[in-house]
Write an enzyme that holds these catalytic residues in place. Structure first.
Site, short mmCIF file in Angstrom:
data_model
loop_
_atom_site.label_atom_id
_atom_site.label_comp_id
_atom_site.label_asym_id
_atom_site.label_seq_id
_atom_site.Cartn_x
_atom_site.Cartn_y
_atom_site.Cartn_z
N ASP A 77 0.86 -1.20 0.00
CA ASP A 77 0.00 0.00 0.00
C ASP A 77 0.89 1.24 0.00
O ASP A 77 2.04 1.20 0.42
CB ASP A 77 -0.91 0.01 1.24
CG ASP A 77 -2.15 0.90 1.05
OD1 ASP A 77 -3.26 0.34 0.99
OD2 ASP A 77 -1.99 2.13 0.95
N TYR A 103 -13.26 7.08 -13.59
CA TYR A 103 -13.33 5.85 -12.79
C TYR A 103 -14.04 4.73 -13.58
O TYR A 103 -13.56 3.60 -13.64
CB TYR A 103 -14.07 6.14 -11.48
CG TYR A 103 -14.18 4.97 -10.55
CD1 TYR A 103 -13.09 4.54 -9.81
CD2 TYR A 103 -15.38 4.28 -10.39
CE1 TYR A 103 -13.18 3.46 -8.95
CE2 TYR A 103 -15.48 3.20 -9.53
CZ TYR A 103 -14.39 2.80 -8.80
OH TYR A 103 -14.49 1.73 -7.95
N ASP A 138 3.99 2.30 -4.43
CA ASP A 138 2.96 2.89 -5.29
C ASP A 138 2.74 1.96 -6.49
O ASP A 138 3.69 1.67 -7.23
CB ASP A 138 3.48 4.27 -5.74
CG ASP A 138 2.48 5.06 -6.58
OD1 ASP A 138 1.56 4.45 -7.14
OD2 ASP A 138 2.66 6.29 -6.67
N ASN A 159 -6.14 -4.76 -5.91
CA ASN A 159 -7.28 -4.08 -5.26
C ASN A 159 -7.10 -2.56 -5.17
O ASN A 159 -8.10 -1.82 -5.12
CB ASN A 159 -7.46 -4.68 -3.85
CG ASN A 159 -8.34 -3.82 -2.97
OD1 ASN A 159 -9.56 -3.87 -3.05
ND2 ASN A 159 -7.72 -3.00 -2.12
N LYS A 201 -12.33 1.19 -14.70
CA LYS A 201 -12.81 -0.11 -14.22
C LYS A 201 -13.30 -0.99 -15.37
O LYS A 201 -13.20 -2.22 -15.31
CB LYS A 201 -13.90 0.09 -13.15
CG LYS A 201 -13.35 0.70 -11.85
CD LYS A 201 -12.30 -0.20 -11.20
CE LYS A 201 -11.85 0.31 -9.84
NZ LYS A 201 -10.92 -0.60 -9.16
P1 NAP Z 1 -9.97 2.52 0.22
O1 NAP Z 1 -10.68 2.30 1.52
O2 NAP Z 1 -9.71 3.91 -0.23
O3 NAP Z 1 -8.57 1.70 0.31
C1 NAP Z 1 -7.71 1.67 -0.81
C2 NAP Z 1 -6.28 1.63 -0.33
O4 NAP Z 1 -5.44 1.67 -1.52
C3 NAP Z 1 -5.89 2.85 0.51
O5 NAP Z 1 -5.06 2.47 1.59
C4 NAP Z 1 -5.17 3.72 -0.50
O6 NAP Z 1 -4.27 4.66 0.06
C5 NAP Z 1 -4.43 2.66 -1.32
N1 NAP Z 1 -3.88 3.22 -2.55
C6 NAP Z 1 -4.36 4.28 -3.26
N2 NAP Z 1 -3.55 4.55 -4.29
C7 NAP Z 1 -2.52 3.65 -4.23
C8 NAP Z 1 -1.35 3.44 -5.00
N3 NAP Z 1 -1.06 4.24 -6.04
N4 NAP Z 1 -0.52 2.44 -4.67
C9 NAP Z 1 -0.79 1.65 -3.60
N5 NAP Z 1 -1.88 1.81 -2.81
C10 NAP Z 1 -2.74 2.80 -3.12
O7 NAP Z 1 -10.72 1.79 -0.98
P2 NAP Z 1 -11.89 0.68 -0.97
O8 NAP Z 1 -13.18 1.39 -0.90
O9 NAP Z 1 -11.57 -0.39 0.00
O10 NAP Z 1 -11.76 0.14 -2.47
C11 NAP Z 1 -10.87 -0.91 -2.81
C12 NAP Z 1 -11.08 -1.28 -4.27
O11 NAP Z 1 -12.44 -1.66 -4.48
C13 NAP Z 1 -10.80 -0.13 -5.24
O12 NAP Z 1 -10.20 -0.63 -6.41
C14 NAP Z 1 -12.19 0.41 -5.52
O13 NAP Z 1 -12.27 1.06 -6.78
C15 NAP Z 1 -13.00 -0.89 -5.51
N6 NAP Z 1 -14.42 -0.66 -5.25
C16 NAP Z 1 -14.83 -0.10 -4.07
C17 NAP Z 1 -16.19 0.09 -3.83
C18 NAP Z 1 -16.69 0.69 -2.53
O14 NAP Z 1 -17.90 0.96 -2.43
N7 NAP Z 1 -15.85 0.89 -1.52
C19 NAP Z 1 -17.12 -0.26 -4.83
C20 NAP Z 1 -16.66 -0.82 -6.02
C21 NAP Z 1 -15.31 -1.01 -6.22
P3 NAP Z 1 -4.80 6.19 0.26
O15 NAP Z 1 -5.59 6.16 1.52
O16 NAP Z 1 -3.55 7.01 0.35
O17 NAP Z 1 -5.63 6.52 -0.96
#
Ligand code: NAP
Length: 248
Positions: free
Chosen positions: A36, A153, A61, A88, A157
């Site tokens: 992460d 986005y 990253d 992810n 995706k």
């Molecule tokens: P989240 O809570 O924001 O967690 C994502 C993690 O990835 C955070 O720790 C973030 O760090 C890290 N990250 C961001 N950019 C990065 C990079 N360049 N390199 C390495 N790590 C990085 O996200 P989430 O809601 O759990 O979502 C996880 C995945 O599921 C994503 O791909 C999202 O698009 C997908 N998704 C989520 C939902 C939803 O409702 N939550 C729905 C559909 C799909 P920072 O805190 O610094 O950003």
């Protein structure tokens, strides 16, 4: 569905869905390499180890090839193999389409799509030699339906789904399956602290046939199946985990 002794890498595993996926993999017996951009990923490592498996936390990253290749090497040097990769890490900033800058576009496409490409290519080179692997890409139901404010986005995706299908074809002869998961709205720490997201989520709730928002575990449970030996005849697929939102 034991994953005992296997080695997984999960990107974006400091929080949210990625953290839950890492903990579920650990519960099934897999060692987990956590990757992460934030230091907080070291807290997830403690929780992974509490589940009786080994792990490694790497800060990096997904958009930086050197970080990705270093993480692949560190995982192999530490555990000797990588069986499972979960792409992810993702970001979802909102911006009206007509105000979207090139920089806004590049940031989202870089993390969500290029990051998935870079990590998959790096790890697949190792999996090809072992003639075994499971690659699971976290897409979104935004790959299927449009959402205002999320043009970059949605495009990223949908791109992940195309990448998944092409990789599945090229990697199948090496015993590697590649699948994607499309979550709908999932309640995570980030979502519960954002008031604008809360308002969106109340609207989502009315459109979800099963009558609730998703939980990170709903996604993690599908990852466990796709990561297992039992899913060996499934590749190139998109599994939607959204309580029926997209069929409403
Ligand atoms: P989240 O809570 O924001 O967690 C994502 C993690 O990835 C955070 O720790 C973030 O760090 C890290 N990250 C961001 N950019 C990065 C990079 N360049 N390199 C390495 N790590 C990085 O996200 P989430 O809601 O759990 O979502 C996880 C995945 O599921 C994503 O791909 C999202 O698009 C997908 N998704 C989520 C939902 C939803 O409702 N939550 C729905 C559909 C799909 P920072 O805190 O610094 O950003």
């Amino acid at each position: 569905m034991s994953l005992k002794g296997m080695v997984s890498i999960v990107t974006g595993s400091a929080m949210g869905i990625g953290k839950e996926i890492s903990l579920r993999l650990a519960e099934e017996g897999s060692n987990v390499v956590l990757f992460d951009i934030v230091e907080k990923v070291k807290d997830t490592l403690r929780e992974v180890k509490d589940r009786g498996v080994d792990g490694l936390a790497i800060v990096g990253d997904v958009t930086k090839r050197v970080d990705v290749e270093r993480a692949t090497k560190d995982a192999i040097d530490t555990f000797g193999e990588i069986d499972i990769l979960v792409n992810n890490a993702g970001i979802y900033p909102t911006k009206p389409f007509l105000e979207m800058t090139e920089d806004d576009w590049d940031k989202v496409l870089n993390v969500n799509l290029k990051g998935t490409f870079l990590f998959s290519r790096s790890v697949a080179k190792h999996m090809v030699q072992r003639k075994y692997g499971r690659i699971i890409n976290i897409s979104s139901n935004a790959a299927i339906v449009g959402f205002p404010g999320l043009a970059h986005y949605c495009a990223s995706k949908a791109g992940v789904v195309g990448l998944t299908r092409a990789m599945a074809l090229e990697l199948a002869p090496y015993g590697i399956t590649v699948n994607a998961i499309a979550p709908g709205p999932i309640e995570t720490e980030r979502m519960s602290t954002s008031s604008s997201q809360q308002a969106d989520y109340q609207a989502f709730l009315r459109a979800i046939p099963v009558g609730r928002l998703g939980k990170p575990r709903d996604v993690a449970n599908v990852v466990i199946f796709l990561a297992s030996q039992e899913s060996s005849f499934i590749t190139g697929q998109l599994i939607v985990v959204d309580g029926g939102y997209t069929v409403h």
